[in-house]
Design a protein around this motif. Structure first.
Motif, short mmCIF file in Angstrom:
data_model
loop_
_atom_site.label_atom_id
_atom_site.label_comp_id
_atom_site.label_asym_id
_atom_site.label_seq_id
_atom_site.Cartn_x
_atom_site.Cartn_y
_atom_site.Cartn_z
N ILE A 1 0.98 -1.24 -0.27
CA ILE A 1 0.09 -0.04 0.01
C ILE A 1 0.92 1.30 -0.01
O ILE A 1 1.91 1.35 0.74
N SER A 2 0.56 2.11 -0.99
CA SER A 2 1.32 3.47 -1.11
C SER A 2 0.60 4.73 -0.44
O SER A 2 -0.84 4.55 -0.23
N PRO A 3 1.04 5.59 -0.39
CA PRO A 3 0.56 6.93 -0.07
C PRO A 3 -0.70 7.33 -1.08
O PRO A 3 -1.93 7.86 -0.90
N GLU A 4 -0.45 6.85 -2.33
CA GLU A 4 -1.47 7.31 -3.38
C GLU A 4 -2.80 6.29 -3.15
O GLU A 4 -3.93 6.68 -3.45
N ASP A 5 -2.36 4.96 -2.77
CA ASP A 5 -3.49 3.91 -2.40
C ASP A 5 -4.20 4.73 -1.29
O ASP A 5 -5.46 4.55 -1.41
N ARG A 6 -3.70 5.32 -0.29
CA ARG A 6 -4.42 5.66 0.93
C ARG A 6 -5.07 6.95 0.38
O ARG A 6 -6.38 7.03 0.88
N ARG A 7 -4.66 7.86 -0.49
CA ARG A 7 -5.46 8.95 -0.96
C ARG A 7 -6.71 8.48 -1.69
O ARG A 7 -8.01 8.86 -1.56
N ALA A 8 -6.43 7.44 -2.54
CA ALA A 8 -7.68 6.81 -3.26
C ALA A 8 -8.84 6.33 -2.33
O ALA A 8 -9.95 6.52 -2.40
#
Length: 184
Positions: free
Chosen positions: A118-125
Motif C-alpha cells: 500500500i502506497s500513499p496514493e492508495d491511501r489517498r484513493a
C-alpha cells in the motif's frame, strides 16, 4: 396526512430503482496510476476500449462506456490515477474529473495492485472512496492477482475496513464473474 406520507415514502424508495432501470448504474473505477483501472474496464467490456501501457498516467481523462451488468444497464467510468503531486495541468484536470466521477457514481470500485504494498496514493484513493461511503456502494478490487501477492487482507482492512473485495486479474480476465456478482 399519514396516507400521503406513506405514498411519498413509496415514491422515494422507488426512485433509485426507476433511475437505475432507466439510466443504469454508474460505476466509477478509481485508484492510483498503474493499478490496472483501464485494463479492468477493457476486461469487463470484453473490448479494447481504453489505451493500456506499462507507463503510469496513461489515462488522463474519464472514459465512460455502457455495458450489461448481469441484466442491469450500467456504465463503467475509467478515471485518471490519483496521486499526490503533479505539476502537469492535464493530470491535475484528470484528477479533478476522477473526483467528479466518484461524486456522480452509484458504485465506486477502488482498484489496488495486489502485487505491491500500500502506497500513499492508495491511501489517498481509499480516502476519496470513503468520503462517499454514506451515499455510494464501495467495493475494492485487488487487481494483478496473477502476480505474486504482496497485499494481504489485514492491510486491506486497515486501509478500507468493512468493504467487500474481489481478487481479479484484468490482464488474464480472471475473477471478473465474481466481481460482477458482488457489484450486482
Amino acid at each position: 396526512i399519514t396516507r400521503a406520507q406513506q405514498t411519498l415514502g413509496r415514491l422515494i424508495k422507488s426512485y433509485d430503482y426507476g433511475r437505475i432501470a432507466l439510466h443504469g448504474i454508474r460505476i466509477a473505477i478509481i485508484g492510483k496510476p498503474n493499478t490496472g483501472k483501464s485494463s479492468l474496464l477493457n476486461a469487463l467490456l470484453k473490448n479494447e476500449r481504453a489505451i493500456v501501457t506499462h507507463l503510469p498516467g496513461t489515462t488522463r481523462d474519464t472514459l465512460e462506456e455502457k455495458f450489461d451488468l448481469l441484466g442491469l444497464p450500467a456504465a463503467l467510468v475509467d478515471t485518471a490515477g490519483i496521486h499526490s503531486h503533479t505539476l502537469d495541468l492535464a493530470e491535475q484536470l484528470g484528477i479533478q474529473r476522477t473526483i467528479k466521477a466518484a461524486e456522480t457514481a452509484d458504485v465506486i470500485l477502488l482498484v489496488l495492485d495486489a502485487s505491491q504494498p500500500i502506497s500513499p496514493e492508495d491511501r489517498r484513493a481509499a480516502e476519496l472512496a470513503q468520503k462517499f461511503s454514506a451515499t455510494k456502494k464501495i467495493f475494492t478490487v485487488l487487481n494483478k492477482s496473477d502476480l505474486p501477492p504482496v497485499l494481504n487482507e489485514s492491510e486491506l482492512q486497515k486501509l478500507i475496513p468493512a468493504v467487500p473485495y474481489a481478487r481479479v486479474s484484468a490482464a488474464q480476465s480472471a475473477g471478473l464473474d465474481t466481481l460482477l456478482k458482488i457489484i450486482r
